[in-house]
Design an enzyme around this catalytic site. Structure first.
Site, PDB file in Angstrom:
ATOM      1  N   SER A 566       0.971  -1.448   0.106  1.00 47.44           N
ATOM      2  CA  SER A 566       0.012  -0.022  -0.302  1.00 47.44           C
ATOM      3  C   SER A 566       0.614   1.427   0.110  1.00 47.44           C
ATOM      4  O   SER A 566       1.761   1.922  -0.726  1.00 47.44           O
ATOM      5  CB  SER A 566      -0.870  -0.112   1.078  1.00 47.44           C
ATOM      6  N   ASP A 647      -8.403  -4.912  -6.152  1.00 46.10           N
ATOM      7  CA  ASP A 647      -7.981  -4.017  -5.243  1.00 46.10           C
ATOM      8  C   ASP A 647      -8.742  -2.811  -5.809  1.00 46.10           C
ATOM      9  O   ASP A 647      -8.693  -2.354  -6.634  1.00 46.10           O
ATOM     10  CB  ASP A 647      -6.441  -3.818  -5.132  1.00 46.10           C
ATOM     11  N   HIS A 679      -7.206  -5.596  -1.532  1.00 50.73           N
ATOM     12  CA  HIS A 679      -5.627  -5.555  -1.655  1.00 50.73           C
ATOM     13  C   HIS A 679      -4.943  -6.042  -0.516  1.00 50.73           C
ATOM     14  O   HIS A 679      -3.408  -5.671   0.045  1.00 50.73           O
ATOM     15  CB  HIS A 679      -6.594  -3.199  -0.288  1.00 50.73           C
TER      16      HIS A 679
END
Length: 714
Positions: A566, A647, A679
Site C-alpha cells: 500500500s 483491489d 488489497h
C-alpha cells in the site's frame, strides 16, 4: 536479453519445505516459524464476557487448507478456573459451517450467534446447560452484526436491502431479476465500487425484532433505518461496535454516514468525499425516525457505549472533516439529551476500543502508544490517564467479576490470547492457550525497539528483529519492511500478512521504522506527512536504516531488500527513483505508481485530497511533487510486484504500470497478480504462494541466509 522475462516460475511452498528442513539445525523441540505455521495458526477473536462476569465466549478460526478457507467455532473459558492457563477452555460448536459473533443472552443461560449452517447467515441460540442449537431467524437475506437488548426483549441485526424496498421480498426479487435484460449497470454518483465490491444499490440497514418465545422463529423484523441512504455499520470495516442498545432496552444508537446531498461548496455531494459519520438514536420498535445526535460535528463520530446506569453516552469523535486519521477523542454526553464533553482532552493519543467500569467512574480504553497498543484507565471525573497494560497489542477490553478487566493481546511472539488483570494494575493472568503445542515447538527471533534522530532531529522509533538462530559474529541479510497507511505503525503485534517472524525464521534480520506520519506518537507526528509523502518519511527511513546498521553489528548493510505494501509499496516505488543505489532488491505489494491515475480511479477520495491538499485538478503540483512515475528513468533495482485484481483502493493498473515501467527500463522484475484477492491476501493457499514469492525473491537477490542453511534461489 532481458532477464526479467525468463525468470523461472516458483515451485509452490518450496520455501516452506526448505525452512522446515533447515529446522533440523535446532533442537528437536524448537524450529523457526514458517509460512505454513502462520497460515494455519488458530486465530482468536470476538471475546464477550458473560453477564455475571465469570466466563468469556470467543471465536476461534481454524484453517481448512484443502478447502482453501477458514472456518470458525465458538469456545468458552472460565475466568476463575483453578487450572488456569487455558485448561478450562471448551469448544461449544463443532458444525462444519462457520459460527461467529457470539452474544450472551442477558440471563447468561444461552449464547446467541450467527451461523451459515442453514445455508445463509442466520441467528442461532445455544443453551449452555446442554442441548442442540436452535435457529431463531429464517430470513431470505444474510444476517450480520447481531446484538441482544439488555432486558432480553429484542434482537438487533443488519441486512443489506434496497432502500426503496418496503419488504425483504422486494430486495430478493430484485436480486433474482438482475441481469435478465442485460448486464449493464448505470451510476450517477461516485462510490461505484468500494474496497473490493461493485455497488449494486443496496444498503446495510439496521433491523429489530422481539426475542422469540421458546420454539418459535422471530417475527418479521422492522427496518429502523428505513429510507436511509447510508450503511449501518459503516463499510468496509465497521462492525457491531458501531451499534449499541440503551441500558433500558428501549433505544438503539448507531453510527452512519448518510449520503450527502448539500449544495456545492457547503457540503460534499458524494460519500467519496465525506468522513462525516454521525450518531443516531432510534426507538427499538422504529416508531420514530432516527434522530441525529451529533449534527454539529462535520467529522467522524462512532462507537457508542452507554454508562452502566444509562445516564451517559460515551463515543469517539474526530474534529477535522475529510481526515480519516485525525485523533479519536473520547467524548461523554448526558443521555438522552445533553451537551458533550471530551474526557482527557490533553491526552495526545487516539482512542480505540473502550468500556466503562461497573460503577461508571472509569473508562478502560486501548490506544496506540510508541510502537504498541496499550490499555489505559481514564478517570471520568478528572480525565486522568494511567496505564494498565503496556506490552504488545491489546484489544477488546471488557469488565469481569471482581473489578477486573478481560482483554485480548498479541505480540511478535504470539497470536492473540485472552488475559485478565485487576483494574488497579495488578498482575495479569493468561486465560487461553491457543496454539499451545505449536508455540511450544517454535523459536522466535529476539526483537528490540530503538530510537534515533530522524527528520528535523526529532525522535523516531523502530524495531529490529533478529534472525532465528543468530550466531555470534555472523553477518545476515536484512529485510527492510515499510508499513502502509501511511498513517499506520510497525508495532509489536502478530501480523498475518507481514509477520517479521516469518522473515526471521527464514534467516533474515528485519528492520521496521515508524517514520513521520505513523500513528501512536502524538497527532502532530501523524499529521506531519500531509503534503510530504516522499519527504520526511524517506529521510526517516534513510536515517533509521543507518542507525540500525550502526547499532546492530550483525546486520549486513551490503545485502538489504526493501519491502512494503500500500503506502509501503508507494515508498518502494519512490525509493526506486529517489534512493536507487541502496538496495539489492525491492518488493512492492499493491503500491502506488502514478498519483494522478490513482486519484482518478481510487474510491475514497477524501484520502488523497487530504494528504495531497486538494483534488488533482485543483492542486496538480501537490500530487505530482511526490509522484513515483516522474522518476522512472532512475529505476535500476530488481523489483517483485504483487497486486490483487479486486483491489479497488489501489487499482490493479497501478501494479501493472509499475511492472511496465520496470520492463521498459530492462530492470529485472516479476509481476504476480491474484485474481481473487483485494488489497490484502486472505485465502490460505494464496497466502502460502505470496510468502513463497517474497522469500524466493529475497533468496535470489540477497543470497542464502547463513543462519538457517536455506539454499540460494529457493
Amino acid at each position: 536479453m532481458n532477464r526479467a522475462r525468463i525468470l523461472p516460475l516458483p515451485v509452490l511452498h518450496l520455501s516452506v519445505l526448505l525452512a522446515s528442513l533447515a529446522a533440523t539445525a535446532f533442537a528437536a523441540e524448537e524450529r523457526p516459524l514458517t509460512p505454513l505455521d502462520l497460515v494455519t495458526m488458530e486465530r482468536l477473536s470476538s471475546p464477550v464476557v458473560s453477564p455475571d462476569g465469570a466466563r468469556v465466549a470467543y471465536v476461534l478460526r481454524s484453517t481448512d487448507l484443502e478447502a482453501n478457507r477458514g472456518r470458525t467455532d465458538i469456545w468458552l473459558v472460565e475466568i476463575d478456573a483453578p487450572q488456569g492457563g487455558g485448561a478450562a477452555s471448551r469448544r461449544l460448536t463443532t458444525h462444519e459451517a462457520s459460527d461467529s459473533e457470539p452474544v450472551w443472552r442477558p440471563d447468561g443461560e444461552a449464547l446467541l450467534f450467527l451461523s451459515t449452517r442453514s445455508g445463509s447467515s442466520q441467528v442461532w441460540e445455544l443453551p449452555l446447560a446442554g442441548g442442540e442449537a436452535r435457529q431463531l431467524t429464517d430470513l431470505p437475506l444474510d444476517v450480520a452484526n447481531l446484538l441482544v437488548s439488555p432486558d432480553g426483549g429484542a434482537l438487533a441485526f443488519t441486512m443489506e436491502v434496497f432502500r426503496d424496498c418496503a419488504a425483504l421480498a422486494c430486495t430478493t426479487a430484485r436480486l433474482e431479476s438482475a441481469g435478465r435484460d442485460g448486464s449493464g449497470v448505470a451510476y450517477e454518483r461516485l462510490f461505484v465500487r468500494h474496497w473490493d465490491t461493485w455497488v449494486d444499490g443496496r444498503r446495510s440497514h439496521l433491523f429489530t425484532t422481539p426475542y422469540p418465545e421458546a420454539g418459535a422463529i422471530v417475527a418479521p423484523p422492522v427496518d429502523v433505518t428505513a429510507g436511509f441512504d447510508g450503511d449501518v455499520p459503516s463499510k468496509p470495516f465497521g462492525g457491531r461496535e458501531e451499534i449499541a442498545f440503551s441500558p433500558d432496552g428501549r433505544s438503539l444508537v448507531f453510527t452512519a454516514r448518510v449520503a450527502p446531498s448539500g449544495p456545492p461548496g457547503i457540503e460534499p455531494r458524494t460519500e467519496a468525499l465525506s468522513t462525516n459519520f454521525d450518531l443516531y438514536a432510534v426507538p427499538v420498535d422504529g416508531s420514530e425516525p432516527p434522530r441525529n445526535l451529533t449534527p454539529d460535528n462535520p467529522a467522524w463520530d462512532t462507537q457508542p457505549v452507554f454508562s452502566p446506569d444509562g445516564t451517559s453516552l460515551a463515543y469517539l469523535a474526530m474534529s477535522r472533516a475529510g481526515y480519516e486519521s485525525d485523533r479519536l477523542r473520547l467524548m461523554l454526553r448526558s443521555w438522552p439529551r445533553g451537551e458533550a464533553r471530551e474526557l482527557a482532552a490533553s491526552w495526545d493519543r487516539s482512542a480505540g476500543g473502550f468500556v466503562f467500569s461497573p460503577d461508571g467512574r472509569t473508562v478502560y480504553v486501548t490506544a496506540q502508544d510508541v510502537g504498541k497498543t496499550s490499555l489505559f484507565a481514564v478517570d471520568v471525573a478528572t480525565g486522568r490517564v494511567r496505564t494498565l497494560v503496556a506490552r504488545g497489542t491489546v484489544s477488546s477490553p471488557q469488565v469481569a467479576a471482581g473489578g477486573r478487566v478481560v482483554f485480548a493481546r498479541n505480540d511478535m511472539r504470539s497470536p492473540s490470547q485472552l488475559y485478565v488483570i485487576d483494574a488497579t494494575g495488578g498482575i495479569e493472568r493468561q486465560l487461553t492457550s491457543v496454539n499451545e503445542e505449536r508455540l511450544r515447538e517454535l523459536r522466535f527471533g529476539d526483537f528490540e525497539q530503538f530510537s534515533f534522530a530522524g527528520w528535523n532531529d526529532e525522535t523516531v522509533y523502530g524495531y529490529v528483529v533478529e534472525p532465528v538462530g543468530l550466531q555470534r559474529g555472523a553477518k545476515v541479510p536484512v529485510a527492510f519492511v515499510i508499513h502502509g497507511g501511511p498513517q499506520g505503525s510497525s508495532s509489536d503485534n502478530f501480523h498475518y500478512r507481514w509477520n517479521p517472524q516469518v522473515l526471521a525464521g527464514a534467516g533474515y534480520a528485519v528492520v521496521m521504522i515508524d517514520f513521520h506520519g505513523s500513528t501512536g506518537y502524538g497527532q502532530a507526528f501523524t499529521d506531519s506527512i500531509r503534503g510530504d509523502w516522499g519527504g520526511k518519511p524517506l529521510e526517516d527511513l534513510q536515517k533509521g536504516l543507518a542507525a540500525a546498521l550502526a547499532r546492530f553489528p550483525y546486520l549486513d548493510g551490503e545485502r538489504v531488500c526493501a519491502l512494503g505494501a500500500s503506502y509501503g509499496g508507494y515508498m518502494v516505488n519512490w525509493i526506486a527513483g529517489n534512493w536507487p543505489d541502496r538496495f539489492r532488491c525491492l518488493v512492492n505489494h499493491d503500491g502506488l505508481f502514478d498519483n494522478r491515475a490513482m486519484y482518478y480511479s481510487t474510491e475514497e477520495l477524501w484520502f488523497p485530497e487530504w494528504d495531497h491538499r486538494g483534488p488533482y485538478h485543483a492542486n496538480a503540483e501537490g500530487h505530482e511533487r511526490h509522484n513515483p512515475s516522474r522518476f522512472v528513468e532512475r529505476w535500476q533495482t530488481p523489483m517483485l510486484v504483487i497486486h490483487g485484481d479486486l483491489d479497488f483502493r489501489v487499482p490493479l493498473e497501478q501494479g501493472l504500470a509499475t511492472f511496465t515501467a520496470l520492463q521498459r527500463r530492462d530492470v529485472p522484475s516479476r509481476f504476480v497478480r491474484f485474481p481473487d484477492e483485494n488489497h490484502w491476501v486472505l485465502k490460505p493457499k494464496n497466502s502460502l504462494q505470496w510468502h513463497d514469492e517474497v522469500l524466493g525473491w529475497l533468496d535470489r537477490w540477497l543470497g542464502s541466509p547463513e543462519v538457517t542453511g536455506r539454499a540460494p534461489g529457493r
